[in-house]
Design a protein around this motif. Structure first.
Motif, PDB file in Angstrom:
ATOM      1  N   LYS A 109      -0.345  11.724 123.139  1.00  0.00           N
ATOM      2  CA  LYS A 109      -0.300  13.048 123.466  1.00  0.00           C
ATOM      3  C   LYS A 109      -1.240  13.531 124.623  1.00  0.00           C
ATOM      4  O   LYS A 109      -2.425  13.120 124.894  1.00  0.00           O
ATOM      5  N   LEU A 158      -3.823  15.889 125.817  1.00  0.00           N
ATOM      6  CA  LEU A 158      -4.814  16.218 125.251  1.00  0.00           C
ATOM      7  C   LEU A 158      -5.335  17.770 125.916  1.00  0.00           C
ATOM      8  O   LEU A 158      -6.129  18.406 125.503  1.00  0.00           O
ATOM      9  N   PRO A 204     -15.332  15.616 125.377  1.00  0.00           N
ATOM     10  CA  PRO A 204     -14.497  15.767 124.324  1.00  0.00           C
ATOM     11  C   PRO A 204     -14.509  14.533 123.341  1.00  0.00           C
ATOM     12  O   PRO A 204     -14.801  13.270 123.814  1.00  0.00           O
ATOM     13  N   ASN A 244      -5.702  25.933 125.915  1.00  0.00           N
ATOM     14  CA  ASN A 244      -6.312  25.282 124.804  1.00  0.00           C
ATOM     15  C   ASN A 244      -6.251  23.652 125.223  1.00  0.00           C
ATOM     16  O   ASN A 244      -5.239  23.184 125.722  1.00  0.00           O
ATOM     17  N   ASN A 284      -7.526  19.683 123.310  1.00  0.00           N
ATOM     18  CA  ASN A 284      -8.047  18.917 122.093  1.00  0.00           C
ATOM     19  C   ASN A 284      -9.383  18.280 122.359  1.00  0.00           C
ATOM     20  O   ASN A 284      -9.471  17.207 122.761  1.00  0.00           O
ATOM     21  N   THR A 337     -11.503  17.834 120.023  1.00  0.00           N
ATOM     22  CA  THR A 337     -11.964  17.058 118.600  1.00  0.00           C
ATOM     23  C   THR A 337     -10.407  16.244 118.426  1.00  0.00           C
ATOM     24  O   THR A 337      -9.649  16.246 119.129  1.00  0.00           O
ATOM     25  N   SER A 338     -10.582  15.496 117.442  1.00  0.00           N
ATOM     26  CA  SER A 338      -9.352  14.527 116.934  1.00  0.00           C
ATOM     27  C   SER A 338      -8.258  15.384 116.608  1.00  0.00           C
ATOM     28  O   SER A 338      -8.286  16.502 116.283  1.00  0.00           O
ATOM     29  N   LEU A 339      -7.094  14.669 116.737  1.00  0.00           N
ATOM     30  CA  LEU A 339      -5.553  15.195 116.269  1.00  0.00           C
ATOM     31  C   LEU A 339      -5.771  15.558 115.048  1.00  0.00           C
ATOM     32  O   LEU A 339      -4.624  15.936 114.494  1.00  0.00           O
ATOM     33  N   GLN A 380      -7.539  17.491 113.568  1.00  0.00           N
ATOM     34  CA  GLN A 380      -7.704  19.163 113.590  1.00  0.00           C
ATOM     35  C   GLN A 380      -7.146  19.692 114.508  1.00  0.00           C
ATOM     36  O   GLN A 380      -6.803  19.443 115.561  1.00  0.00           O
ATOM     37  N   ASN A 381      -6.668  21.101 113.972  1.00  0.00           N
ATOM     38  CA  ASN A 381      -6.274  22.078 115.139  1.00  0.00           C
ATOM     39  C   ASN A 381      -7.261  22.496 115.963  1.00  0.00           C
ATOM     40  O   ASN A 381      -8.660  22.132 115.737  1.00  0.00           O
ATOM     41  N   ILE A 382      -6.868  22.995 117.239  1.00  0.00           N
ATOM     42  CA  ILE A 382      -7.705  23.335 118.128  1.00  0.00           C
ATOM     43  C   ILE A 382      -8.614  24.628 117.652  1.00  0.00           C
ATOM     44  O   ILE A 382      -7.728  25.632 117.294  1.00  0.00           O
ATOM     45  N   TYR A 411      -1.842  17.426 114.191  1.00  0.00           N
ATOM     46  CA  TYR A 411      -0.565  17.049 115.210  1.00  0.00           C
ATOM     47  C   TYR A 411      -0.109  15.821 114.843  1.00  0.00           C
ATOM     48  O   TYR A 411      -0.305  14.751 114.623  1.00  0.00           O
TER      49      TYR A 411
END
Length: 803
Positions: free
Chosen positions: A461, A463, A508, A604, A606, A608-610, A612-614, A760
């Motif tokens: 993905k 990011l 990140p 936006n 990412n 943090t990890s996917l 979690q939502n942004i 995600y």
């Protein structure tokens, strides 16, 4: 008589070596898989069980209520300091409170030995009263009482002092995580290494009074977040009654009517597998994954037992005359059942011996799969041994009961006349077992495909930032490095393989603080909202290829950017009521004592990890609070470039170890448990499918034997090999198709629930189940074709003489 039973069983095993191997090996593999999964599950369930007072240990988790009383944000384990003493004063059922800081990496020096310790906590002196960590040297009551006291684990002490007695010796500590706690630490204790099955582990403990001495004001601020609070209760503690007192407790201590602060408690037994709180002091496990692995283990064992039954039944015709002769000379059915059950127990015994050999050789590979040291000695207890023996008895009885009943029920007159047929109920049961086996297999195949594609979806993905070829240098907020950051940047960028260098407090995937930020809303009001903060240097936006969608980035052309400017992401702009990000540019802000205007909005990304939502994010400029230097490299000759960077580092900041990693590796480390799940799920799924194929082979053999004369007649009448193979395969293909219909909705539901853990996630497409069904059909056809071809190629003369 029993000696004769043993001889017959032994001769049957030797006579049919291929059948015996498949039977024993299939059952052994099933038992071995079940044991390995049991060891993994038991290790996961054993976290923190070694604490003697574990049933009386709790911790606080903290949250904020909305106006309607709901909790819109996740609870945190990490929070303020004054709540601990307040609990001790207000609740007499609490015996001890132990508080400790968030993890603090610190540079420790002893002579010429310099290490950056990454498992360090500032800990209360009551720690050894609450937790069962054994102090090998030192007084547990006073070891962490005085400021600048330090307790080392046994391994850490050996690293600095070898075989010397470390008590009373001094380690020089640098500033840690921006806190003013540099100084000389006196070793006051050495403790055993923290067991691996702890929900948080450490290498070094510093006295919390060191923290209190350096920044005393934060210990009375309910809004300052930097502590974990655990407590030990007495025998009169009532959890339900305690929870009822929480609203009154928070009302007494929180005077701000706009801050709806609340707390909950978690027992120690729930902290590893059942917690849902954020900002954990250590790793957490996954209870749903434990359930998944346990179910797979049970299914593998059930499939192995079914295989045994099918293979034993497949051989029933060969032993029909033996049963007929025994019955004709007076053998009771109960004696025959005992004989065949005895043979079943013999096979189970041999399978269990082979299973333990498989477990013994597989354990080193389980460490690579799980990251855990699964030592078989830790699982040899009278409870586990008795459970295992009971399991073997159950397997032997269940596996052998159906074949024993079938074989012992043959009519001796019909058998000796050469007449033998399977009952309708028996045939239906065997077909049902095949459908069950392949329903599970197809579900596992579909699950494996989905797990692989979801993990690839995570890795592939976009990011929203550049993470490739990013070398991260960790210097842990060192003031000297920050003071020389511009010099270091200039020297590193002289290297033709270096594209650019940037400094920041966070990168990140790493630690980031939260803070309240006031920003002017569209109606002109300064509104306070909370969000994560990434403190960054001047070049962070360009360096990480963040997309600026409004305004501008920090610039050396604007000296005021260092204190009067703020960049946010588009989620933060929406948080303050701006649908068009450009409209927030130029609006006033206040944050951590700074005032100014918003100068830019980035797209936006990412951070943090996917899972979690942004979230809304602010990226304030901070030149002297950085921890990381990130170096963007050109592809090729990486090792040489790293060596050159290390030389520059040592020439400019020689006091600091050259510690580096790659950003993509660090970011993907957040998915450690997901990758472990994928490896285990895939491995045991493949084993389950393999064992199911053994069962299918057994049933194909059984069916082919039943139709031996039919095959011979058809060949005499002109049927060719292709027609015979198609005839024998058709029934099994129908069973697999039925299994596909059953497995598809079940696997879709189960994997959809698993994907809910990712913000995600991939969309489950129909092709997944079509592919899983095709794979299952191919596996079934390949398995069946072996016996079908063998039967189709048989000389019809031999077939017609078979009676």
């Amino acid at each position: 008589m029993y000696k004769n039973y043993f001889k017959v069983a032994y001769r049957n095993l030797i006579k049919k070596k291929a059948y015996s191997f498949i039977n024993i090996y299939g059952l052994a593999l099933g038992i071995a898989c079940c044991v390995l999964i049991f060891m993994f599950v038991r290790d996961e369930m054993s976290y923190d069980n070694y604490h003697e007072k574990g049933d009386r240990i709790y911790r606080l988790i903290h949250g904020e209520l909305a106006a309607d009383g709901s909790t819109p944000y996740p609870f945190w384990v990490w929070n303020n300091a004054p709540v601990g003493p307040a609990l001790k004063d207000d609740f007499p059922e609490i015996d001890k409170v132990v508080q400790f800081s968030g993890r603090s990496d610190i540079l420790l020096t002893y002579g010429d030995k310099i290490y950056q310790e990454d498992g360090v906590f500032f800990m209360d002196s009551t720690v050894f009263d609450v937790f069962s960590w054994k102090l090998l040297k030192g007084n547990p009551k006073t070891a962490l009482a005085a400021p600048y006291s330090i307790v080392l684990t046994e391994t850490t002490a050996r690293k600095y002092f070898g075989n010397e007695d470390p008590i009373g010796k001094t380690l020089k500590g640098s500033e840690s995580a921006g806190r003013s706690n540099a100084g000389d630490y006196t070793v006051t204790g050495v403790m055993e290494d923290v067991p691996l099955n702890s929900h948080f582990r450490f290498n070094v403990l510093l006295s919390l009074n060191t923290f209190r001495k350096s920044i005393p004001q934060v210990f009375s601020e309910w809004g300052y977040v930097d502590f974990y609070t655990y407590f030990l209760v007495n025998d009169k503690f009532d959890e339900a009654a305690f929870n009822q007192k929480i609203p009154a407790f928070t009302a007494r201590h929180i005077k701000d009517p706009n801050w709806r602060y609340t707390i909950k408690i978690e027992p120690l037994k729930d902290m590893y597998l059942r917690t849902t709180a954020d900002r954990q002091p250590g790793e957490t496990g996954s209870l749903p994954n434990i359930y998944v692995f346990s179910i797979i283990g049970v299914f593998i064992l059930v499939i192995a037992i079914i295989n045994f039954m099918n293979l034993a039944t497949a051989r029933s015709l060969e032993r029909g005359k033996e049963v007929g002769i025994r019955k004709s000379i007076g053998a009771y059915r109960s004696s025959l059942i005992s004989q065949f059950l005895g043979e079943s127990f013999l096979i189970v015994f041999l399978s269990s011996v082979l299973a333990f050999l498989i477990v013994f050789f597989a354990l080193p590979y389980m460490k690579d799969f799980t990251g855990k040291e699964l030592n078989i000695q830790n699982f040899i207890t009278w409870q586990s041994i008795s459970t295992f023996l009971l399991l073997l008895f159950f397997i032997g009885f269940l596996s052998g009961s159906y074949p024993a009943l079938v074989l012992s029920g043959f009519n001796p007159v019909l058998i000796l006349k050469g007449v033998s047929r399977s009952t309708g109920n028996g045939a239906t049961l065997r077909k049902g077992l095949v459908v069950f086996q392949f329903s599970l297999s197809i579900a596992l195949i579909a699950g494996t495909i989905i797990v692989y594609h979801q993990m690839n979806h995570i890795l592939d993905k976009d990011l929203g930032f550049d993470r490739e070829q990013m070398l991260v240098l960790d210097y842990n907020y060192d003031n000297v490095v920050n003071a020389k950051s511009e010099v270091l940047k200039a020297e590193l960028e002289k290297n033709p393989q270096v594209v650019s260098v940037a400094f920041s407090r966070s990168v990140p995937g790493s630690y980031y603080p939260h803070a309240g930020t006031e920003i002017e809303t569209p109606d002109g009001e300064l509104k306070m909202m909370g969000q994560p903060i990434f403190q960054v240097g001047l070049d962070f936006v360009k360096h990480f290829s963040l997309h600026l969608i409004a305004g501008r980035a920090y610039s050396r052309e604007y000296p005021s950017d260092s204190s009067k400017a703020l960049i946010i992401n588009e989620a933060a702009a929406q948080q303050y009521g701006y649908t068009n990000p450009a409209d927030i540019v130029g609006k006033k802000f206040r944050q951590w004592g700074r005032e100014g205007v918003v100068i830019g909005v980035v797209k936006n990304f990412n951070f943090t990890s996917l899972h979690q939502n942004i979230e809304p994010l602010t990226l304030p400029f901070e030149a002297y609070a950085s921890r990381y230097a990130t170096v963007k490299l050109k592809p090729g000759n990486i090792s040489e470039t790293i060596r050159n960077i290390g030389e520059v580092w040592k020439s400019i900041v020689p006091h600091r170890p050259f510690l580096y990693s790659f950003l993509d590796d660090d970011f993907n480390r957040q998915y450690k448990s997901d990758f472990m799940f994928r490896r285990l799920f895939t491995t045991f799924s493949c084993l389950a499918i393999f064992i199911a194929c053994l069962g299918l082979l057994g049933l194909a053999t059984y069916t082919a034997q039943l139709r031996t004369k039919e095959i011979g007649i058809r060949k005499v009448l002109g049927a060719d090999v292709k027609q015979i193979v198609g005839l024998l395969s058709a029934d099994f293909i129908k069973l697999v198709v039925i299994a596909i219909v059953i497995a598809t909705p079940i696997s879709w539901y189960a994997m959809n629930k698993w994907l809910e853990g990712f913000a995600y996630r991939m969309d489950i497409q129909p092709w997944v189940f079509i592919l899983a069904g095709c794979v299952a059909l191919f596996i079934a056809a390949f398995t069946i074709s072996f016996q079908s071809l063998k039967s189709a190629l048989m000389n019809p003369v031999s077939s017609l003489k078979s009676e």
